[in-house]
Design a protein around this motif. Sequence first.
Motif: not given
Length: 255
Positions: A50, A53-54, A56, A60, A148, A150, A159, A161
Amino acid sequence: MSGLKHSPIVPTLRLTRTLVDRLPPRVDERGPVMLEDPPPEFYHRTAVEILERLDTQGAVWVFAAGSLIWNPRMKVAERRAAQVTGWRRAFCLTDRRFRGCPSSPGLMMSLDRGGYCSGVVLRMDTGDDPLAALVSLLQKEPPVPPKRVTAETEAGPVEAILFAADPGFPLYRPEPPMEELADMLACAVGHIGTMAEYLLNTVTELERAGVHDRHLWRLQDMVAERLERLPDPMSAAVDAVDDVHAANRSIRPGD
């Protein structure tokens, strides 16, 4: 972003604590444990994936559609009203153990594919160790890797989860038609409580957070209508007392 604005004042809930109390508060019957613990490395591996991939800048964000809004199970640094597309609230997780039982199963709410969902996006307070903070959250949710998405907010998209149902999950069951669903939620009872109470708590807390879900609003009305057909325990108790008083009055002194 008009979809993120708080809904106007809505009518009073038809489903009430008094109606919920017409059901047994709990039963001792419990279904089997349906889930096995994931491998020890599952949570660490999922958290690492996670964070990789994020996009941000180390933040988180978690999209909350239900109990995470009022019971985040993590430290929260920031919260915003938000909306995601492609996901919707649905009663799609079979419950035969907690608020349901084998003879009267219930369905717990999750997110399933389709439509859109208004809720709250939460920025985790990860402290100095984002990985440890995320692992801690994952351990408190069903063992399914989060999706994931938006999340659209008034301050712009983020972005995030979200925790959603997966068709491959052992407890997954597509949400049934409304009439069947209302029948299930109006009678399901488990060893920690009733599905009617769960529905009432969910709708109440969502409204308190400024989220009005028309699907849940209609559902609580249908469940309330079913519970209204059940005997009122308080009225039954009053009638029983009146019967005793009447019987006492009918006994003459000296009889």
